[in-house]
Design a protein around this motif. Structure first.
Motif, PDB file in Angstrom:
ATOM      1  N   LEU A  50      55.302  19.601  49.699  1.00 59.39           N
ATOM      2  CA  LEU A  50      54.292  18.853  50.435  1.00 59.39           C
ATOM      3  C   LEU A  50      53.553  19.794  51.383  1.00 59.39           C
ATOM      4  CD1 LEU A  50      53.183  15.956  51.086  1.00 59.39           C
ATOM      5  CD2 LEU A  50      54.777  15.966  53.001  1.00 59.39           C
ATOM      6  N   PRO A  51      52.238  19.920  51.229  1.00 56.54           N
ATOM      7  CA  PRO A  51      51.486  20.762  52.168  1.00 56.54           C
ATOM      8  C   PRO A  51      51.568  20.197  53.590  1.00 56.54           C
ATOM      9  CG  PRO A  51      50.165  20.245  50.227  1.00 56.54           C
ATOM     10  CD  PRO A  51      51.389  19.376  50.172  1.00 56.54           C
ATOM     11  N   ALA A  52      51.625  21.066  54.566  1.00 56.52           N
ATOM     12  CA  ALA A  52      51.756  20.638  55.968  1.00 56.52           C
ATOM     13  C   ALA A  52      50.649  19.670  56.367  1.00 56.52           C
ATOM     14  CB  ALA A  52      51.762  21.859  56.883  1.00 56.52           C
ATOM     15  N   GLU A  53      49.439  19.891  55.869  1.00 59.56           N
ATOM     16  CA  GLU A  53      48.320  19.025  56.260  1.00 59.56           C
ATOM     17  C   GLU A  53      48.412  17.611  55.669  1.00 59.56           C
ATOM     18  OE1 GLU A  53      47.053  21.744  52.877  1.00 59.56           O
ATOM     19  OE2 GLU A  53      47.906  22.068  54.852  1.00 59.56           O
ATOM     20  N   ASP A  54      49.319  17.391  54.707  1.00 61.63           N
ATOM     21  CA  ASP A  54      49.486  16.069  54.094  1.00 61.63           C
ATOM     22  C   ASP A  54      50.595  15.241  54.731  1.00 61.63           C
ATOM     23  OD1 ASP A  54      47.457  16.790  52.407  1.00 61.63           O
ATOM     24  OD2 ASP A  54      48.747  17.127  50.661  1.00 61.63           O
ATOM     25  N   GLU A  55      51.353  15.829  55.661  1.00 55.58           N
ATOM     26  CA  GLU A  55      52.470  15.107  56.269  1.00 55.58           C
ATOM     27  C   GLU A  55      52.026  13.840  56.994  1.00 55.58           C
ATOM     28  OE1 GLU A  55      54.828  17.547  58.805  1.00 55.58           O
ATOM     29  OE2 GLU A  55      55.782  18.543  57.117  1.00 55.58           O
ATOM     30  N   GLU A  56      50.966  13.937  57.770  1.00 54.94           N
ATOM     31  CA  GLU A  56      50.517  12.789  58.552  1.00 54.94           C
ATOM     32  C   GLU A  56      50.168  11.603  57.659  1.00 54.94           C
ATOM     33  OE1 GLU A  56      47.584  11.688  62.272  1.00 54.94           O
ATOM     34  OE2 GLU A  56      47.469  13.676  61.368  1.00 54.94           O
ATOM     35  N   ALA A  57      49.611  11.857  56.480  1.00 53.61           N
ATOM     36  CA  ALA A  57      49.245  10.779  55.551  1.00 53.61           C
ATOM     37  C   ALA A  57      50.477  10.001  55.093  1.00 53.61           C
ATOM     38  CB  ALA A  57      48.510  11.348  54.342  1.00 53.61           C
ATOM     39  N   VAL A  58      51.606  10.668  54.925  1.00 48.24           N
ATOM     40  CA  VAL A  58      52.840   9.981  54.525  1.00 48.24           C
ATOM     41  C   VAL A  58      53.272   9.021  55.630  1.00 48.24           C
ATOM     42  CG1 VAL A  58      55.277  10.280  53.941  1.00 48.24           C
ATOM     43  CG2 VAL A  58      53.572  11.844  53.002  1.00 48.24           C
ATOM     44  N   PHE A  59      53.266   9.483  56.869  1.00 48.35           N
ATOM     45  CA  PHE A  59      53.639   8.625  57.988  1.00 48.35           C
ATOM     46  C   PHE A  59      52.671   7.452  58.123  1.00 48.35           C
ATOM     47  CE2 PHE A  59      56.262  12.186  58.894  1.00 48.35           C
ATOM     48  CZ  PHE A  59      57.292  11.724  59.705  1.00 48.35           C
ATOM     49  N   GLN A  60      51.374   7.708  57.999  1.00 47.37           N
ATOM     50  CA  GLN A  60      50.376   6.645  58.098  1.00 47.37           C
ATOM     51  C   GLN A  60      50.552   5.615  56.994  1.00 47.37           C
ATOM     52  OE1 GLN A  60      46.597   8.656  58.170  1.00 47.37           O
ATOM     53  NE2 GLN A  60      46.737   9.091  60.358  1.00 47.37           N
ATOM     54  N   HIS A  61      50.960   6.066  55.818  1.00 44.89           N
ATOM     55  CA  HIS A  61      51.172   5.142  54.695  1.00 44.89           C
ATOM     56  C   HIS A  61      52.188   4.055  55.055  1.00 44.89           C
ATOM     57  CE1 HIS A  61      51.300   3.851  50.525  1.00 44.89           C
ATOM     58  NE2 HIS A  61      52.612   3.831  50.632  1.00 44.89           N
ATOM     59  N   TYR A  62      53.211   4.433  55.817  1.00 37.83           N
ATOM     60  CA  TYR A  62      54.248   3.482  56.227  1.00 37.83           C
ATOM     61  C   TYR A  62      54.005   2.921  57.634  1.00 37.83           C
ATOM     62  CZ  TYR A  62      56.834   5.037  52.158  1.00 37.83           C
ATOM     63  OH  TYR A  62      57.224   5.330  50.868  1.00 37.83           O
TER      64      TYR A  62
END
Length: 79
Positions: A50-62
Motif C-alpha cells: 500500500l503506497p503511503a499516500e493511499d493510507e488515508e483513503a482506507v481510513f476514510q472508507h471506514y
C-alpha cells in the motif's frame, strides 16, 4: 487493522479491515463491518504494498480518523 483475502479463487486480493469488535475463532475472523463495505475498500494485489499516500483513503472508507504517528510513521503496512 489487518488485511483479509477476498475475491474469486483465481483472483484474490487483499483489503484492510478494522479489528474493533472483531471475533476470532479457529479458521475464521468475523469483523463488525458489512461485507459490501469491506469488498469496496481500496484493495491490494497479493504481492503489492500500500503506497503511503493511499493510507488515508482506507481510513476514510471506514469513516475512521487518520493520523500519522508522531514522527510521521505510517499506520498501515503489509508485512
Amino acid at each position: 487493522m489487518t488485511t483479509v483475502q477476498i475475491g474469486m479463487p483465481t483472483q484474490h486480493r487483499l483489503v484492510f479491515v478494522p479489528l474493533n469488535d472483531a471475533t476470532v475463532g479457529p479458521g475464521y475472523l468475523k469483523v463488525a463491518y458489512d461485507r459490501a463495505l469491506v469488498r469496496d475498500c481500496p484493495a491490494l494485489g497479493m504481492d503489492d504494498i500500500l503506497p503511503a499516500e493511499d493510507e488515508e483513503a482506507v481510513f476514510q472508507h471506514y469513516s475512521l480518523t487518520y493520523q500519522k504517528g508522531a514522527g510521521g510513521e505510517r499506520q498501515l503496512a503489509r508485512r
